[in-house]
Scaffold this motif. Structure first.
Motif, PDB file in Angstrom:
ATOM      1  N   PRO A 215       0.806  -1.228   0.000  1.00 38.03           N
ATOM      2  CA  PRO A 215       0.000   0.000   0.000  1.00 38.03           C
ATOM      3  C   PRO A 215       0.836   1.273   0.000  1.00 38.03           C
ATOM      4  O   PRO A 215       0.379   2.310  -0.487  1.00 38.03           O
ATOM      5  CB  PRO A 215      -0.834  -0.119   1.280  1.00 38.03           C
ATOM      6  N   ALA A 216       2.054   1.206   0.544  1.00 39.67           N
ATOM      7  CA  ALA A 216       2.924   2.384   0.558  1.00 39.67           C
ATOM      8  C   ALA A 216       4.004   2.318  -0.518  1.00 39.67           C
ATOM      9  O   ALA A 216       4.865   3.189  -0.583  1.00 39.67           O
ATOM     10  CB  ALA A 216       3.584   2.545   1.924  1.00 39.67           C
ATOM     11  N   ARG A 217       3.968   1.262  -1.347  1.00 36.66           N
ATOM     12  CA  ARG A 217       4.936   1.089  -2.441  1.00 36.66           C
ATOM     13  C   ARG A 217       6.381   1.133  -1.932  1.00 36.66           C
ATOM     14  O   ARG A 217       7.220   1.866  -2.438  1.00 36.66           O
ATOM     15  CB  ARG A 217       4.734   2.160  -3.525  1.00 36.66           C
ATOM     16  N   LYS A 218       6.664   0.334  -0.898  1.00 45.61           N
ATOM     17  CA  LYS A 218       8.010   0.328  -0.348  1.00 45.61           C
ATOM     18  C   LYS A 218       8.374  -1.060   0.138  1.00 45.61           C
ATOM     19  O   LYS A 218       7.517  -1.913   0.389  1.00 45.61           O
ATOM     20  CB  LYS A 218       8.133   1.333   0.791  1.00 45.61           C
ATOM     21  N   VAL A 220      10.516  -3.513   3.016  1.00 44.07           N
ATOM     22  CA  VAL A 220      10.589  -3.525   4.476  1.00 44.07           C
ATOM     23  C   VAL A 220      11.880  -2.863   4.937  1.00 44.07           C
ATOM     24  O   VAL A 220      12.970  -3.172   4.438  1.00 44.07           O
ATOM     25  CB  VAL A 220      10.513  -4.971   5.008  1.00 44.07           C
ATOM     26  N   SER A 221      11.782  -1.977   5.871  1.00 45.42           N
ATOM     27  CA  SER A 221      12.933  -1.239   6.385  1.00 45.42           C
ATOM     28  C   SER A 221      13.840  -2.130   7.224  1.00 45.42           C
ATOM     29  O   SER A 221      13.369  -2.869   8.101  1.00 45.42           O
ATOM     30  CB  SER A 221      12.440  -0.059   7.235  1.00 45.42           C
ATOM     31  N   LEU A 222      15.149  -2.044   6.981  1.00 47.02           N
ATOM     32  CA  LEU A 222      16.101  -2.781   7.811  1.00 47.02           C
ATOM     33  C   LEU A 222      16.053  -2.297   9.258  1.00 47.02           C
ATOM     34  O   LEU A 222      16.253  -3.082  10.185  1.00 47.02           O
ATOM     35  CB  LEU A 222      17.518  -2.627   7.255  1.00 47.02           C
ATOM     36  N   ASP A 223      15.793  -1.018   9.453  1.00 39.82           N
ATOM     37  CA  ASP A 223      15.675  -0.505  10.818  1.00 39.82           C
ATOM     38  C   ASP A 223      14.534  -1.184  11.558  1.00 39.82           C
ATOM     39  O   ASP A 223      14.644  -1.506  12.749  1.00 39.82           O
ATOM     40  CB  ASP A 223      15.456   1.008  10.801  1.00 39.82           C
ATOM     41  N   ASP A 224      13.415  -1.413  10.862  1.00 38.02           N
ATOM     42  CA  ASP A 224      12.293  -2.092  11.494  1.00 38.02           C
ATOM     43  C   ASP A 224      12.649  -3.535  11.846  1.00 38.02           C
ATOM     44  O   ASP A 224      12.281  -4.041  12.911  1.00 38.02           O
ATOM     45  CB  ASP A 224      11.074  -2.077  10.561  1.00 38.02           C
ATOM     46  N   ILE A 225      13.360  -4.196  10.935  1.00 35.86           N
ATOM     47  CA  ILE A 225      13.770  -5.579  11.188  1.00 35.86           C
ATOM     48  C   ILE A 225      14.651  -5.643  12.436  1.00 35.86           C
ATOM     49  O   ILE A 225      14.477  -6.512  13.300  1.00 35.86           O
ATOM     50  CB  ILE A 225      14.523  -6.153   9.978  1.00 35.86           C
ATOM     51  N   GLY A 249       4.683  -5.112   6.408  1.00 33.80           N
ATOM     52  CA  GLY A 249       4.042  -3.837   6.144  1.00 33.80           C
ATOM     53  C   GLY A 249       2.577  -3.966   5.805  1.00 33.80           C
ATOM     54  O   GLY A 249       1.993  -3.074   5.173  1.00 33.80           O
ATOM     55  N   GLY A 250       1.969  -5.077   6.171  1.00 27.75           N
ATOM     56  CA  GLY A 250       0.536  -5.246   5.949  1.00 27.75           C
ATOM     57  C   GLY A 250       0.173  -6.044   4.728  1.00 27.75           C
ATOM     58  O   GLY A 250      -1.000  -6.288   4.470  1.00 27.75           O
ATOM     59  N   VAL A 251       1.171  -6.482   3.952  1.00 23.87           N
ATOM     60  CA  VAL A 251       0.893  -7.295   2.759  1.00 23.87           C
ATOM     61  C   VAL A 251       0.736  -8.745   3.177  1.00 23.87           C
ATOM     62  O   VAL A 251       1.644  -9.335   3.764  1.00 23.87           O
ATOM     63  CB  VAL A 251       2.030  -7.164   1.719  1.00 23.87           C
ATOM     64  N   LEU A 252      -0.405  -9.347   2.883  1.00 23.61           N
ATOM     65  CA  LEU A 252      -0.676 -10.720   3.278  1.00 23.61           C
ATOM     66  C   LEU A 252      -0.318 -11.689   2.164  1.00 23.61           C
ATOM     67  O   LEU A 252      -0.210 -11.306   1.013  1.00 23.61           O
ATOM     68  CB  LEU A 252      -2.141 -10.882   3.671  1.00 23.61           C
TER      69      LEU A 252
END
Length: 252
Positions: A215-218, A220-225, A249-252
């Protein structure tokens, strides 16, 4: 947050592992690092932190070599690990559909991923049990939920590891050892640094397709991981075990 004093990280030269290592060093942890062959990404970090970082090259597909490398790291550092982060993996590098796959390649990719995880866990898990406050985080992939066209061996291996995590979490709960898996969607890494040829194009197409469904066209952030991994390593958290944590990021 109370992090383990000493951790083992496999696949230490990988982009995700290096980013995690930097954060753990900033948090005051000591790192015992295992890399297969390449070390150019992790070498600068070791040079900057010679009293907190130790590296051994090791083929995790070889149990005896895994034992030797881990023992060498313990001897050199003077500290026993309280945690393991297993990032090492073997991709389905032929990028073929299952019906056209080479049996030797398919079986090799599947068995390599299982063997690497088994060997390092078999060596490290008794150490975590003896500490009575151990943590293990294995890297999976969201393909355990979605499948992976042109990469079925890798997807099947990651699904097997997810079940291994559940089994080991049950076996080791009484020893206060928590074992979990983090399964990210495609992450913000530079593919050209690790792949080339047809397989690079396969990875680029796969990442592009994921971004188009996000939905955000991105990616997954390494910082989030890193933040999720740190939360799973927190020694004060003792009731999260046997879980597969999806970060998509919400993608199922």
């Amino acid at each position: 947050m109370k992090l383990p004093a000493t951790l083992i990280i496999t696949g230490a030269n990988g982009q995700t592992a290096v980013r995690l290592a930097k954060e753990l060093l900033e948090q005051g942890c000591k790192l015992l690092l295992l890399a297969h062959a390449r070390t150019e990404r992790i070498d600068p970090l070791i040079s900057e932190h010679p009293e907190s970082c130790w590296l051994e090259k090791c083929d995790l597909g070889d149990y005896a070599a895994s034992q030797k490398a881990v023992q060498s790291l313990i001897n050199r550092s003077g500290g026993q690990p309280q945690a393991l982060v297993h990032t090492a993996a073997q991709r389905s590098y032929d990028a073929k559909v299952f019906a056209e796959s080479d049996p030797q390649v398919w079986n090799g990719v599947f068995s390599d991923n299982i063997k690497m995880a088994y060997h390092v866990l078999r060596v490290v898990l008794p150490l975590l049990i003896s500490s009575h406050k151990g943590k293990a985080v294995l890297f999976g992939s969201n393909v355990t939920r979605t499948g992976l066209p042109y990469g079925s061996a890798y997807a099947a291996a990651k699904s097997a590891l997810a079940n291994l995590v559940r089994s080991l979490a049950w076996e080791n709960a009484a020893a206060n050892v928590q074992i979990n898996m983090i399964s990210p969607a495609p992450m913000e890494t530079t593919l050209e640094e690790d792949y080339n040829g047809d397989y690079l194009k396969f990875r680029q197409d796969y990442f592009s397709a994921y971004k188009n469904t996000h939905p955000a066209r991105k990616l997954v952030s390494l910082d989030d991981i890193v933040k999720v991994v740190l939360s799973l390593l927190d020694l004060d958290v003792t009731s999260i075990s046997g879980e597969e944590i999806y970060v998509t990021g919400g993608v199922l």
